[in-house]
Motif scaffolding. Structure first.
Motif, PDB file in Angstrom:
ATOM      1  N   CYS A  85       0.823  -1.215   0.000  1.00  0.00           N
ATOM      2  CA  CYS A  85       0.000   0.000   0.000  1.00  0.00           C
ATOM      3  C   CYS A  85       0.856   1.264   0.000  1.00  0.00           C
ATOM      4  O   CYS A  85       0.449   2.302  -0.536  1.00  0.00           O
ATOM      5  N   GLU A 111       0.959   5.670  -1.754  1.00  0.00           N
ATOM      6  CA  GLU A 111       0.760   6.877  -0.956  1.00  0.00           C
ATOM      7  C   GLU A 111       0.995   8.091  -1.841  1.00  0.00           C
ATOM      8  O   GLU A 111       1.753   8.047  -2.819  1.00  0.00           O
ATOM      9  N   ALA A 112       0.366   9.225  -1.489  1.00  0.00           N
ATOM     10  CA  ALA A 112       0.571  10.461  -2.245  1.00  0.00           C
ATOM     11  C   ALA A 112       2.023  10.891  -2.120  1.00  0.00           C
ATOM     12  O   ALA A 112       2.636  10.753  -1.060  1.00  0.00           O
ATOM     13  N   ARG A 119      -0.834  10.747  -6.937  1.00  0.00           N
ATOM     14  CA  ARG A 119      -0.771   9.337  -6.598  1.00  0.00           C
ATOM     15  C   ARG A 119      -0.284   8.547  -7.809  1.00  0.00           C
ATOM     16  O   ARG A 119      -0.542   8.903  -8.949  1.00  0.00           O
ATOM     17  N   ARG A 178      -1.901   6.736   5.297  1.00  0.00           N
ATOM     18  CA  ARG A 178      -2.894   7.794   5.292  1.00  0.00           C
ATOM     19  C   ARG A 178      -4.286   7.187   5.177  1.00  0.00           C
ATOM     20  O   ARG A 178      -4.482   6.136   4.556  1.00  0.00           O
ATOM     21  N   ARG A 179      -5.263   7.869   5.760  1.00  0.00           N
ATOM     22  CA  ARG A 179      -6.629   7.357   5.744  1.00  0.00           C
ATOM     23  C   ARG A 179      -7.155   7.185   4.326  1.00  0.00           C
ATOM     24  O   ARG A 179      -7.985   6.329   4.067  1.00  0.00           O
ATOM     25  N   ASN A 180      -6.672   8.025   3.403  1.00  0.00           N
ATOM     26  CA  ASN A 180      -7.201   8.002   2.048  1.00  0.00           C
ATOM     27  C   ASN A 180      -6.318   7.224   1.086  1.00  0.00           C
ATOM     28  O   ASN A 180      -6.397   7.434  -0.130  1.00  0.00           O
ATOM     29  N   ASN A 181      -5.479   6.329   1.593  1.00  0.00           N
ATOM     30  CA  ASN A 181      -4.665   5.498   0.719  1.00  0.00           C
ATOM     31  C   ASN A 181      -5.589   4.691  -0.188  1.00  0.00           C
ATOM     32  O   ASN A 181      -6.429   3.922   0.267  1.00  0.00           O
ATOM     33  N   GLN A 182      -5.416   4.852  -1.509  1.00  0.00           N
ATOM     34  CA  GLN A 182      -6.374   4.282  -2.446  1.00  0.00           C
ATOM     35  C   GLN A 182      -6.288   2.765  -2.541  1.00  0.00           C
ATOM     36  O   GLN A 182      -7.301   2.095  -2.732  1.00  0.00           O
ATOM     37  N   GLU A 238      -8.138   1.281   0.271  1.00  0.00           N
ATOM     38  CA  GLU A 238      -9.584   1.287   0.031  1.00  0.00           C
ATOM     39  C   GLU A 238     -10.004   0.163  -0.906  1.00  0.00           C
ATOM     40  O   GLU A 238     -11.119  -0.342  -0.803  1.00  0.00           O
ATOM     41  N   ARG A 296      -9.816  -3.036   1.503  1.00  0.00           N
ATOM     42  CA  ARG A 296     -10.649  -3.034   2.706  1.00  0.00           C
ATOM     43  C   ARG A 296     -11.914  -3.902   2.610  1.00  0.00           C
ATOM     44  O   ARG A 296     -12.220  -4.655   3.555  1.00  0.00           O
TER      45      ARG A 296
END
Length: 333
Positions: free
Chosen positions: A70, A74-75, A81, A111-115, A118, A121
């Motif tokens: 992951c 990350e950005a 990204r 980060r919470r918004n790691n694509q 998602e 998950r």
């Protein structure tokens, strides 16, 4: 199918959970011949799919672990990204994994918004291992201390948590060191401060202590560290002001011959070891230099406000850097 994703900044707790999961699925001891470990920065989707879909050899379970996949998504510093490319097909691969495979993704803090997180998950048991909060760390520490029959005073436990932070690995190493050193003797906060270095993950408390104790190099390093962790410059300024207001009060109490208890009561401190620390720090100042340091902090705040109003002054980041350098380097030539 069993897919797990363990991530978080508490590396000790994270890897302990991975080890426990492996033991849980290794009843017959066959995982030694049925384990694959991939570097997430290099593995391809095809390689992962082939390993995860293979049948176990002379055993009931196949263990596939991927570290740092992951993190590839990350950005970057520009906020962009990486494109997923072949990894767009990861959800489909996860749905085709046989029941005999345990697939474990292991990550540092994400980060919470790691694509990619998602994408994974919905198909995985995702567990985050954050650092312990101070009260949680104290509760966890009590259990570790009991197991080692270590005699740690309440103030020493507080000091240990403050220095080591909420990282269970750092706390465990510190407790082991103190246990070897002290044996059956009591360990107080003085021993903790002498034997346990401050955590490498800088906190704002590391910063204000370094400034108050005029450790210039440590203060500048801590400033960079807390900024990297996202601490706002306004919070830094507020904590510096709070600390120097306390030092002014402590200096007044010391000048009239007050005790540590007098310092604790006058400064409104919860713990007597904090009063002793402030006394040690205040010994570096006279009443005049403590007052002058507090005035310098107020000047920095005014300078920031003036800059925002386009009336001169200095930008916030530069004003804070100069302030920290001047306070921590006071008395240097």
């Amino acid at each position: 199918m069993a897919v797990f994703l363990f991530h978080g900044e508490d590396r000790f707790a994270r890897l302990e959970a991975v080890a426990a999961l492996r033991r849980e699925h290794d009843d017959d001891g066959a995982l030694v011949n049925n384990s694959v470990l991939f570097d997430g920065a290099r593995v391809s989707l095809g390689e992962l799919g082939a390993a995860a879909s293979a049948a176990p050899f002379l055993g009931g379970v196949r263990w596939v672990r991927v570290d740092g996949l992951c993190a590839r998504f990350e950005a970057n510093q520009t906020g962009r990204r990486r494109q997923f490319g072949e990894w767009d097909g990861l959800p489909e691969l996860l749905q085709l994994i046989p029941a005999s495979t345990v697939l474990v993704f292991v990550e540092d803090e994400l980060r919470r918004n790691n694509q990619l997180l998602e994408l994974i998950r919905p198909h995985a048991d995702v567990r985050e291992f954050a650092r312990l909060k101070p009260e949680e760390a104290l509760g966890w520490l009590r259990g570790e201390v009991r197991q080692r029959n270590l005699h740690l005073t309440r103030n020493a436990a507080q000091a240990l948590v403050e220095r080591a932070g909420g990282d269970r690995g750092v706390l465990t190493q510190a407790v082991d060191k103190l246990s070897l050193y002290a044996g059956e003797s009591n360990v107080d906060e003085t021993i903790v401060e002498a034997m346990v270095p401050a955590s490498r993950s800088f906190t704002i408390f590391n910063l204000v202590d370094a400034v108050a104790e005029r450790r210039l190099a440590d203060a500048m390093q801590a400033l960079d560290g807390v900024r990297a962790d996202g601490v706002d410059d306004r919070q830094i300024l507020s904590m510096l002001a709070r600390t120097y207001r306390q030092l002014v009060v402590v200096r007044e109490v010391m000048d009239r011959g007050g005790s540590d208890q007098d310092i604790q009561e006058t400064a409104g401190l919860r713990f007597d070891w904090l009063a002793r620390r402030l006394r040690r720090q205040a010994q570096r100042y006279t009443q005049e230099t403590a007052d002058a340091a507090l005035a310098r902090i107020l000047d920095a705040e005014v300078s920031i406000i003036e800059y925002r109003r386009d009336e001169g002054g200095l930008p916030e980041d530069l004003a804070i850097e100069l302030l920290v350098a001047e306070l921590a380097g006071a008395g240097r030539r």
